[in-house]
Design a protein around this motif. Structure first.
Motif, short mmCIF file in Angstrom:
data_model
loop_
_atom_site.label_atom_id
_atom_site.label_comp_id
_atom_site.label_asym_id
_atom_site.label_seq_id
_atom_site.Cartn_x
_atom_site.Cartn_y
_atom_site.Cartn_z
N MET A 1 3.85 -4.04 -0.67
CA MET A 1 4.61 -4.73 -0.10
C MET A 1 4.61 -6.03 -0.02
O MET A 1 3.47 -6.72 0.35
CB MET A 1 4.83 -4.09 1.52
N ASP A 2 5.69 -6.90 -0.13
CA ASP A 2 5.57 -8.40 -0.12
C ASP A 2 6.03 -8.92 1.28
O ASP A 2 6.56 -8.16 2.16
CB ASP A 2 6.15 -8.93 -1.38
N ALA A 3 5.68 -10.31 1.41
CA ALA A 3 5.97 -11.21 2.69
C ALA A 3 7.39 -10.80 2.98
O ALA A 3 7.74 -10.67 4.16
CB ALA A 3 5.45 -12.39 2.37
N SER A 4 8.34 -11.11 2.02
CA SER A 4 9.64 -11.08 2.36
C SER A 4 10.18 -9.55 3.08
O SER A 4 10.84 -9.54 3.93
CB SER A 4 10.86 -11.40 1.11
N GLU A 5 9.48 -8.53 2.29
CA GLU A 5 9.91 -7.12 3.04
C GLU A 5 9.21 -6.98 4.29
O GLU A 5 10.05 -6.24 5.14
CB GLU A 5 9.25 -6.27 2.03
N LEU A 6 8.08 -7.60 4.45
CA LEU A 6 7.58 -7.60 5.74
C LEU A 6 8.39 -8.47 6.71
O LEU A 6 8.49 -7.98 7.86
CB LEU A 6 6.07 -8.00 5.77
N VAL A 7 8.78 -9.42 6.50
CA VAL A 7 9.65 -10.24 7.31
C VAL A 7 11.10 -9.33 7.90
O VAL A 7 11.23 -9.47 8.66
CB VAL A 7 10.05 -11.64 6.72
N ASN A 8 11.50 -8.74 6.67
CA ASN A 8 12.70 -7.89 7.03
C ASN A 8 12.38 -6.61 7.97
O ASN A 8 13.11 -6.65 8.88
CB ASN A 8 13.38 -7.34 5.65
N LYS A 9 11.27 -6.30 7.81
CA LYS A 9 10.77 -5.12 8.65
C LYS A 9 10.54 -5.88 10.17
O LYS A 9 11.08 -4.97 11.12
CB LYS A 9 9.73 -4.42 8.34
N THR A 10 9.97 -6.99 10.08
CA THR A 10 9.66 -7.40 11.47
C THR A 10 11.16 -7.60 12.18
O THR A 10 11.38 -7.40 13.52
CB THR A 10 9.07 -8.81 11.30
N MET A 11 12.33 -8.15 11.56
CA MET A 11 13.47 -8.41 12.18
C MET A 11 14.06 -7.26 12.58
O MET A 11 14.90 -7.16 13.67
CB MET A 11 14.65 -9.30 11.00
N ASN A 12 13.84 -6.06 11.59
CA ASN A 12 14.33 -4.70 12.25
C ASN A 12 13.78 -4.27 13.51
O ASN A 12 14.40 -3.92 14.42
CB ASN A 12 14.34 -3.77 11.26
N LEU A 45 -0.37 -13.32 6.39
CA LEU A 45 -1.55 -12.85 5.51
C LEU A 45 -1.18 -12.77 3.98
O LEU A 45 -1.63 -13.23 3.19
CB LEU A 45 -2.30 -11.58 6.04
N VAL A 46 -0.26 -11.95 3.73
CA VAL A 46 0.22 -11.76 2.46
C VAL A 46 0.82 -12.93 1.75
O VAL A 46 0.47 -13.33 0.67
CB VAL A 46 1.20 -10.46 2.41
N LYS A 47 1.59 -13.78 2.70
CA LYS A 47 2.15 -14.97 1.99
C LYS A 47 1.17 -16.02 1.59
O LYS A 47 1.25 -16.86 0.73
CB LYS A 47 3.24 -15.80 3.08
N ALA A 48 -0.16 -15.87 2.52
CA ALA A 48 -1.36 -16.70 1.94
C ALA A 48 -2.02 -16.21 0.93
O ALA A 48 -3.07 -16.86 0.62
CB ALA A 48 -2.24 -16.85 3.63
N GLY A 49 -1.56 -15.09 0.43
CA GLY A 49 -2.17 -14.52 -1.03
C GLY A 49 -3.23 -13.52 -0.58
O GLY A 49 -3.82 -13.01 -1.67
N ILE A 50 -3.42 -12.86 0.71
CA ILE A 50 -4.22 -11.80 0.57
C ILE A 50 -3.39 -10.62 0.35
O ILE A 50 -2.21 -10.48 0.72
CB ILE A 50 -4.63 -11.75 2.32
N SER A 51 -4.02 -9.55 -0.18
CA SER A 51 -3.25 -8.29 -0.60
C SER A 51 -2.79 -7.56 0.71
O SER A 51 -3.40 -7.62 1.71
CB SER A 51 -4.31 -7.29 -1.30
N GLU A 53 -2.79 -4.19 1.17
CA GLU A 53 -4.06 -3.44 1.68
C GLU A 53 -5.07 -4.03 2.64
O GLU A 53 -5.49 -3.38 3.60
CB GLU A 53 -4.73 -2.90 0.28
N LYS A 54 -5.60 -5.20 2.27
CA LYS A 54 -6.34 -6.04 3.14
C LYS A 54 -5.76 -6.33 4.50
O LYS A 54 -6.32 -6.27 5.40
CB LYS A 54 -7.02 -6.97 2.49
N ALA A 55 -4.53 -6.94 4.22
CA ALA A 55 -3.92 -7.51 5.46
C ALA A 55 -3.49 -6.42 6.58
O ALA A 55 -3.69 -6.71 7.69
CB ALA A 55 -2.37 -7.85 5.13
N LYS A 56 -3.47 -5.00 6.08
CA LYS A 56 -3.13 -4.15 7.02
C LYS A 56 -4.27 -3.72 7.58
O LYS A 56 -4.22 -2.79 8.68
CB LYS A 56 -2.14 -3.04 6.50
N SER A 57 -5.55 -3.65 6.96
CA SER A 57 -6.77 -3.48 7.50
C SER A 57 -7.27 -3.94 8.89
O SER A 57 -7.12 -5.38 9.02
CB SER A 57 -7.71 -3.63 6.51
#
Length: 66
Positions: A1-12, A45-51, A53-57
């Protein structure tokens, strides 16, 4: 999942939290708001270059964020 998808999920999640507040379902609103915060934390975190998988850990993502 990329940062833009996560931001969209955040808005929802934010919209769902507002709807719960309108219904005076404060517990659900808090749960949705917390999910919104956590999802946005992952997006940063994903936008900063962290995967993702690691960001959700919990053991890796939260200490790195703080």
């Amino acid at each position: 999942m990329d940062a833009s998808e996560l931001v969209n999920k955040t808005m929802n999640l934010y919209e769902l939290a507002l709807r719960s507040l309108e219904r005076r379902d404060y517990i659900d609103a808090c749960e949705k708001a917390w999910a919104c915060i956590e999802t946005l934390r992952k997006a940063l975190l994903v936008k900063a270059g962290i995967s993702y998988e690691k960001a959700k850990s919990i053991t890796y993502g939260i200490p790195l964020f703080t």
